[in-house]
Design a protein around this motif. Structure first.
Motif: not given
Lengths: 516, 681
Positions: B568-569, B320-322, B572, B561
């Motif tokens: 997800h949160r 979940a990393q951007t 994340e 998501t």
């Protein structure tokens, strides 16, 4: 002309005499003469380093009757324990004076006089081998230091100076009484009164009397160390003292207490020292952790460094009371390392203070940009202070932990947390002062180190690196003396019998350590 | 374990491997600023790169000169000692340190070269190269040190350099904070390490063995079987204590939190220190101490369990990393977990094998990412990338090959090393099917999120703004050449350890055998092939899934998501571990410290001031009395102190000092009297 040690003791006094002929209005001349005297002092002491043989006994001894009626003599000498403390004193003397070149603007001559007198006291205390002589030098140090704080200090200087004096005097009067009683006791046994260290150290003392006398000596030294909970004079004295005063206080005077334990309290009263070891080690452990935690939340850089001293000196006491070679050698090594790194830290804080006239951490931030060289010096000193290997702090701390672990693994484990906490408060402070954006406009165009400041700091930095990379020349020279010290401690005192009180304390300490 | 019969050769070559980078660091550190101002960056870079390249060549020569299975020692001097403790400064080159020294110097040399392009125009160019050289010095000390204390010196040294380089752009508050966090978390680990060293020495000394040299310890370690420390078997105690240090340095649960933050440093630093070399020091340490761990199954079990858990846990965060570097960072944590799993099941050679291949492909991945970031003017957000394949073909190719390697596609380097670990986790003497399962799942997830990264960055349409697009360019030659070299190694680096089940000779394993304890995994080739097939299938399905999600139906991730918003949160935000630590440990220490400060200021000092106040009153009352008795003495002394006494009296009453002096004089007089009488009696 006497021997080298006598020369060292009286050289500062001669310097004072010389200063008497320099008009106080000519500040520059006064400064130059004083600097010259301190440089000569250092140069005179240098040959000690290689002429010293490290036999374990006293070297460079000199003896002359002083008050024969009372068996008091002028007896001086050094062994592997005092050699490097003495050299540290003479090494710091010119550097610290040079650091105060511009900081001291009022009463320059008086400052110089007290500064020199202080050195006579310190050198004398390290080399004295007569208990009365030691006592005289011990008190002699007190006076000029009190004035350095009380006259050239900050706002609350009088409070700090009085506190410093009272604390020390309370301890040292007890010590005086104890040493007189001891001398009298020895006189009854041998038939002649003597204050000579060598005579007294071999005198058997009954257990109860040992406990009493050790208590008196230990209190005097514990205050000077300072050992928790007798440490509150230190932050005040440091904060109020002028930079040079703080540097000498941290660099040399704080070693007097631990040196006193090593030279006097322990070998004179070995049984009592053994019995009190759990208590003292416990206080040392508290000091290590407590000092570090309290240091963490200080707003004033000097106070932070002052509490860090409480933590570091805790390591020294812990090592001394491990009663083994590595512990005691480590303790001495920590004294030397702390002498270099902490006096350097105070000098560095002084550099900041001279520019901004504040020591509050919150007033700084981002200093690495305008003062990169200063930041580099500060960082190396910080790293030395937190015991990074290859700098001076590591060897001593490791030896202390090592010596302690052999007798008491739990104690060593607790002390090792001090290593982590040390990194926390120092690096956090470093980050807030040097990193981040520049928040105060006054910091934007600060001058980096001047040539004079570089000249002062470079020898200290070199010392920190050398002590970290090449410790053997020092450790070799102190080894025999430490072994002899341990023998003295064993002497007649192998009996492990402990009084109920002491056993109670010891058991309490043990159970607390196990609970962790 | 095989103790080599080839004997130990003495050499004075090894010191130069270590010393050259130090000299480079000192040169650039002291003179770099002026050189840079007057002559520009070129001479700085030349010194920095040549120092490391020369170090690599010397290391290569020394390694080639080793007899098969032999070792060489360079004794330099006695560092310190007291009593029966003696710590020599000596360097050891054996098969294990050979691999490490070559990987460290080789990868470092490439990254130094790359840095010339990446750091161009930075005002701290000299400082960067000085720190980077210093790092190589410390890392080499770590891997070549002949005893555990020298290893510790290097260990602390690399930590320092990591601190300095993470916070390289120190004017940024967050970057400076990340550097400090890294150092402090590592220090917590070091606490365990120090206790481990002390316990090790203490236990050995009890059996009359006074040495911390690895070879001497290896011979005497069996004496410790049956000993206990604080009620725990001594070997397990030491092994676990040392592993606490390794968990700090190699970013294992629960001390991994510093590594993702460490990405604040320049990207080549992330590649070198926080992927290829320093963070693997914990794995190396355990392989180095394999003689101990092999006798401490409890400690091994802890290492394996933590390793497997870390491998799996960190992989989930990678989903979940951007931030492109954060993805790589969590992937590093996960891969380090895999290595720990390897050494934790006693497959030390496999762990080191994966350490080596990981150094190649992860350095390549980071440098490719750096190339992308460089081209995009500092952009690290995957959501603002896309379609870079065409504009940056070399970077894309390097990234693609190294992604295949990390995903474990057969033939690529990561495949061989990872499957060696998984095989041992399943069939090795310390293995367990659950460990294998965690490892293989982690590997499958890795394939998924790494291809997610690849698709998001290089495929589809570019989501960057126009200004950035216009400046988009392939990186200069000085950056792409190291990329190509590392890409080649990512592909071929694993061929030295092809397992027997696939018809290879497993040469790497046998090369290391004289230096590390060896346990053979027991099982048929058929079983091994089945397990390999499973892991390859998982990897391929991970890739397929990533393709489906991010290429075929790019709107699917958003919809998913949205449906599992809470989960997800949680992922994340990295399970809020940082926040939990902040609220408990950090806050706890601060609250305690503040309370103690108040205690110190008001209680301890309060007692002191109260005592002083009482004494003053007593002094006032008895003042007249004292004056009558010792008037003369007081006056004499008071005159001696001249104007300062007067000053003090003006501000205070002065009574305290008078009192003290009086007491002092009084005691002197009394004692003199007492002694006089006593002497006569």
């Amino acid at each position: 002309m006497g021997g080298i040690l006598t020369t060292l003791i009286f050289l500062p006094l001669a310097g004072m005499l010389l200063l008497a002929f320099v008009p106080g209005s000519n500040a520059r001349a006064v400064r130059l003469v004083t600097l010259l005297v301190t440089v000569v002092l250092f140069l005179v002491s240098v040959p000690l380093a290689w002429e010293f043989e490290g036999t374990g006994g006293m070297e460079f001894e000199e003896r002359a009757p002083w008050v024969p009626a009372f068996g008091i003599s002028y007896h001086v000498g050094i062994d592997g324990i005092s050699l490097f403390l003495l050299l540290l004193t003479t090494f710091l003397a010119p550097l610290v004076y040079l650091s105060a070149w511009n900081a001291i603007t009022s009463r320059v001559k008086e400052f110089a006089l007290f500064y020199l007198l202080l050195h006579t006291g310190m050198i004398g205390a390290f080399v004295a081998l007569d208990l009365f002589l030691f006592y005289v030098f011990w008190e002699l140090m007190l006076v000029p230091m009190a004035f350095l704080i009380g006259v050239w200090g900050g706002e609350r200087r009088i409070y700090a100076a009085v506190k410093f004096v009272l604390y020390t005097v309370v301890g040292s009067l007890l010590m005086l009484a104890a040493l007189l009683v001891l001398a009298r006791h020895a006189a009854e046994a041998s038939g002649s009164l003597s204050f000579d260290w060598a005579d007294l150290v071999g005198t058997p003392v009954p257990r109860t009397l040992q406990m009493l006398l050790f208590g008196a000596f230990a209190l005097a030294f514990a205050i000077k160390v300072p050992l928790f909970p007798f440490h509150t004079w230190l932050p005040d004295a440091h904060v109020e003292a002028p930079t040079a005063g703080s540097a000498i206080l941290a660099g040399i005077l704080l070693k007097m207490g631990t040196y006193g334990f090593l030279r006097y309290a322990m070998p004179l009263f070995p049984e009592a020292a053994q019995a009190a070891a759990p208590l003292l080690a416990f206080l040392a452990l508290v000091g290590i952790v407590y000092g570090a935690l309290v240091a963490m939340v200080q707003d004033d850089v000097k106070k932070l460094v002052a509490y860090s001293s409480v933590s570091h000196l805790g390591f020294v006491v812990l090592g001394l009371f491990a009663f083994n070679t590595s512990g005691i050698q480590g303790a001495i090594y920590v004294m030397l390392a702390h002498g270099l790194s902490t006096s350097a830290l105070f000098l560095l804080v002084g550099v900041m203070y001279e520019r901004r006239h504040t020591r509050l951490i919150s007033e700084y931030g981002g200093l690495a940009r305008p003062m990169p060289l200063f930041a580099a010096f500060f960082l190396v000193t910080t790293l030395a202070s937190i015991g990074l290997p290859a700098l001076c702090g590591f060897v001593g701390e490791f030896l202390v932990l090592f010596g302690t672990f052999r007798v008491h693994p739990g104690r060593a484990a607790i002390a090792a947390t001090g290593v982590v906490l040390g990194a926390v408060y120092m690096l956090w402070m470093f980050r807030r002062v040097f990193f981040g954006p520049i928040t105060a406009d006054a910091n934007r165009n600060l001058r980096d180190l001047s040539l004079r400041e570089i000249v002062v700091l470079v020898p200290l930095l070199v010392g920190m690196v050398v002590l970290g990379v090449r410790p053997m020349p020092l450790l070799d020279r102190m080894e025999k003396a430490v072994e002899r010290h341990i023998e003295m401690m064993r002497g007649d005192a192998r009996a492990e019998a402990e009084t109920p009180e002491i056993r109670f304390v010891a058991e309490a300490v043990d159970s607390m350590e196990e609970a962790r | 374990m095989h103790e080599s019969g080839a004997g130990i050769a003495e050499t004075s070559l090894l010191r130069w491997i270590v010393l050259l980078p130090l000299l480079g660091a000192v040169w650039n550190g002291f003179l770099g600023k002026r050189i840079q101002r007057r002559f520009g960056e070129r001479p700085i870079a030349a010194v920095g790169c040549l120092a490391v390249a020369a170090s690599f060549l010397i290391a290569l020569r020394a390694v080639l000169a080793l007899p098969p299975g032999g070792a060489a020692v360079d004794r330099i001097y006695t560092w310190f000692g007291a009593g029966d403790l003696h710590v020599p400064f000596a360097l050891l080159l054996d098969p294990l340190s050979s691999v490490m020294a070559l990987v460290v110097t080789g990868v470092s040399a490439l990254i130094h070269l790359y840095s010339i392009g990446y750091m161009r125009g930075d005002r701290g160019f000299y400082r960067y190269f000085s720190f980077l050289n210093l790092f190589v010095f410390a890392m080499l000390l770590l891997v070549l040190g002949d005893n555990i204390l020298l290893l510790f010196v290097g260990w602390e040294g690399v930590g320092l350099c990591s601190y300095l380089l993470i916070g390289f752009w120190f004017a940024d508050r967050e970057k400076a904070a990340a550097g400090m966090k890294a150092f402090l978390v590592n220090r917590i680990g070091d606490l365990g390490f120090i206790v481990g060293i002390l316990a090790l020495w203490w236990s050995l000394a009890k059996h009359g063995l006074f040495s911390l040299d690895f070879r001497a310890m290896a011979e005497g370690i069996h004496l410790l079987q049956g000993d206990t420390i604080l009620g725990v078997p001594a070997l397990a105690f030491i092994g676990i204590a040392l592993f606490v240090g390794a968990a700090g340095k190699s970013a294992q649960i629960p001390l991994y939190v510093w590594l993702p933050d460490a990405m604040a440093g320049p990207t080549p630093v992330s590649a070198l220190i926080h992927a290829a070399t320093m963070v693997t020091a914990g794995v190396y340490m355990i392989a180095r101490m394999s003689f101990l761990y092999s006798l401490a199954p409890q400690a091994l079990a802890v290492v394996a369990a933590i390793g497997a858990a870390t491998a799996l846990f960190a992989a989930t965060i990678g989903f979940a990393q951007t931030d492109i570097k954060k993805v790589l960072a969590y992937s590093t944590v996960s891969q380090l977990g895999t290595m720990m799993l390897g050494v934790g099941v006693g497959a030390y050679a496999a762990g080191i094998f994966h350490l080596m291949t990981h150094a190649f492909f992860k350095a390549c991945l980071f440098l490719s990412a750096g190339s992308v970031i460089h081209a995009l003017g500092g952009e690290q957000d995957l959501r603002k990338m896309g379609g870079l394949r065409k504009k940056m073909p070399v970077t894309f190719l390097a990234m693609f090959l190294s992604t295949l390697a990390i995903a474990g596609i057969p033939g690529f380097s990561g495949f061989f090393s990872k499957d060696e670990i998984l095989w041992n986790a399943y069939a090795g003497p310390h293995g367990h099917w659950a460990l294998w399962l965690a490892g293989v799942l982690g590997a499958g997830m890795t394939a998924f999120y790494m291809f997610r990264l690849l698709f998001l960055a290089f495929f589809g349409t570019c989501r960057a703004d126009e200004e950035t697009m216009r400046h988009l360019h392939e990186s200069p030659r000085v950056m792409t050449v190291p990329l190509i070299a590392l890409a080649v190694l990512s592909v071929a680096g694993g061929w030295v350890g092809i397992p027997k089940a696939l018809g290879g000779g497993n040469h790497f394993h046998y090369y290391l055998e004289p230096a590390v304890a060896a346990h053979e995994a027991h099982g048929s080739h058929a079983l091994e092939l089945v397990l390999i097939a499973v892991s390859v299938l998982l990897a391929l399905s991970g890739i397929a899934l990533a393709y489906h999600f991010y290429m075929k139906k790019p709107d699917l991730p958003a919809r998913l998501t949205a449906r599992a918003r809470g989960l997800h949160r949680l992922v994340e935000n990295k399970y809020y571990v940082d926040e939990i630590y902040g609220a408990t440990a950090v806050r706890g220490v601060l609250i305690l410290s503040r309370a103690l400060r108040v205690f110190d200021d008001y209680v301890i000092d309060g007692i002191v001031n109260l005592t002083g106040w009482i004494a003053r009153i007593v002094a006032l009352i008895s003042g007249w009395f004292d004056l009558v008795f010792v008037d003369g003495l007081v006056n004499a002394l008071a005159n001696g102190t001249i104007d300062l006494g007067r000053r003090a009296r003006r501000l205070q009453t002065g009574a305290v000092q008078t009192y003290v002096l009086a007491v002092f004089g009084g005691i002197l007089a009394l004692i003199a009297l007492y002694l006089g009488l006593g002497g006569r009696a």
